[in-house]
Motif scaffolding. Structure first.
Motif, PDB file in Angstrom:
ATOM      1  N   ASP A 105       1.699  -0.705  -3.426  1.00  0.00           N
ATOM      2  CA  ASP A 105       2.179  -1.843  -3.688  1.00  0.00           C
ATOM      3  C   ASP A 105       2.754  -2.403  -2.485  1.00  0.00           C
ATOM      4  O   ASP A 105       3.577  -3.456  -2.516  1.00  0.00           O
ATOM      5  N   GLN A 107       5.642  -1.468  -0.966  1.00  0.00           N
ATOM      6  CA  GLN A 107       6.931  -1.819  -1.363  1.00  0.00           C
ATOM      7  C   GLN A 107       7.639  -0.969   0.090  1.00  0.00           C
ATOM      8  O   GLN A 107       8.656  -1.465   0.394  1.00  0.00           O
ATOM      9  N   ARG A 208       7.484  -5.412  -4.770  1.00  0.00           N
ATOM     10  CA  ARG A 208       6.215  -5.067  -4.819  1.00  0.00           C
ATOM     11  C   ARG A 208       5.438  -6.520  -4.535  1.00  0.00           C
ATOM     12  O   ARG A 208       5.804  -7.664  -5.133  1.00  0.00           O
TER      13      ARG A 208
END
Ligand code: UDP
Ligand code: MG
Length: 316
Positions: A105, A107, A208
């Protein structure tokens, strides 16, 4: 020094909303790194599909067809983040000089890769990505995570503070990791056990990019609990400690009971007896539960089941 062949490893579970953007960002990053001769041109991006229920594998397969930098691993069913990551790392081990693991994602800020490679260049076999401030995490997540690292420290488990699963590992470190046959995986506890030269790089953790977290509170708690019970025997030692405590307590209670009897107020003891029965039963049950937890672990370790099964490998 030889330019390292880097394999990025990203476990993906229902990440169809993120995949395209993650791939594009990684492609750009890889191009820059290849052009500046920081990584080998045969470096790869390995997406591990952890038994997703959405279009994740279809998208990965599409990316493999389109771009030879992408490698897709499809796990036969969902085995969880840690096992999926290990599957990717164990695949990468046979081809790469260096693996870099991160979440699908995005992050983990991609610029951390520069820091990783710099530290690797200095001779570090493992480089941990350490989260700077956790601005983008919720207050609750930040607080519980910090508490977790503290408790683990008290239990005598060696963890790198605030380091999750975004890290660089050399082939040597990966080979060593492959010698850990345990089933209850807690990679951030296992990697420090390898003991090779290591360092840390601080990075920002973003929000995210799309989709939602696959780590709801329930999974997070069970992950933390796994961490404690897979790495520390202190809880089971505490059972013994409680045992002694109860024993001493029972001596005091015996003296008290005798005194009460001598004074002659026998029937009055009812409340007390009921209380102590419940107290002891409670403590016994907690103790049994703890022992059961460890027996459960021994049970699954002795079964020696394979931790993952790669159903298909696709690469060009
Ligand atoms: N993930 C996985 N299998 C699972 C759950 C998660 O491979 O059963 C992957 C997920 O796709 C992501 C990474 O593990 O790449 C971290 O999960 P997530 O971002 O949901 O966790 P968070 O960052 O919220 O802690
Ligand atoms: Mg995430």
């Amino acid at each position: 020094m030889k330019i390292p062949k880097v394999y990025f490893v990203l476990p993906c579970y229902n990440e169809s909303l993120c995949l395209k953007e993650t791939y594009e960002s990684l492609r750009i990053k890889a191009d820059i790194l290849i052009q500046s001769k920081k990584i080998d041109k045969n470096s790869k991006v390995v997406f591990v599909d952890d038994g997703s229920k959405d279009d994740t594998w279809k998208m990965i397969a599409g990316l493999v067809d389109k771009d030879s930098i992408v490698v897709g691993l499809k796990l036969a069913h969902n085995v969880g983040h840690q096992n999926a990551l290990l599957a990717g790392l164990m695949y990468a081990k046979d081809y790469c000089d260096v693996s870099i693991s991160m979440d699908a994602d995005l992050q983990d800020d991609l610029d951390v890769v520069d820091g990783f490679l710099k530290e690797y260049g200095k001779g570090n076999e493992i480089v941990y990505g350490v989260r700077g401030d956790r601005k983008t995490d919720t207050k609750f997540k930040r607080y519980t995570a910090q508490m977790f690292y503290k408790i683990m420290g008290h239990l005598g488990v060696e963890l790198v503070y605030n380091a999750a699963d975004c890290r660089l590992m050399s082939k040597k470190a990966l080979d060593e990791l492959s010698n850990y046959p345990e089933v209850n995986l807690f990679l951030r506890g296992m990697v420090p056990l390898i003991g090779l030269k290591s360092s840390t790089v601080e990075y920002e953790r973003n929000k995210r990019i799309a989709g939602e977290s696959k780590y709801p509170l329930k999974k997070m708690l069970s992950f933390a609990w796994d961490g404690v019970t897979s790495f520390s025997v202190r809880p089971i030692k505490m059972v013994l400690f409680f045992g002694f405590l109860v024993f001493i307590l029972s001596l005091i209670i015996m003296i008290y009971a005798l005194v009460v009897r001598a004074v002659g107020r026998v029937v009055d003891g009812w409340t007390f007896i009921v209380c102590s029965i419940w107290l002891v039963a409670g403590i016994q049950m907690i103790s049994l539960g703890l022992i059961g937890e460890y027996i459960g672990k021994i049970y699954s370790e002795t079964k020696r089941r394979p931790r993952f099964f790669v159903e298909e490998v696709r690469r060009r």
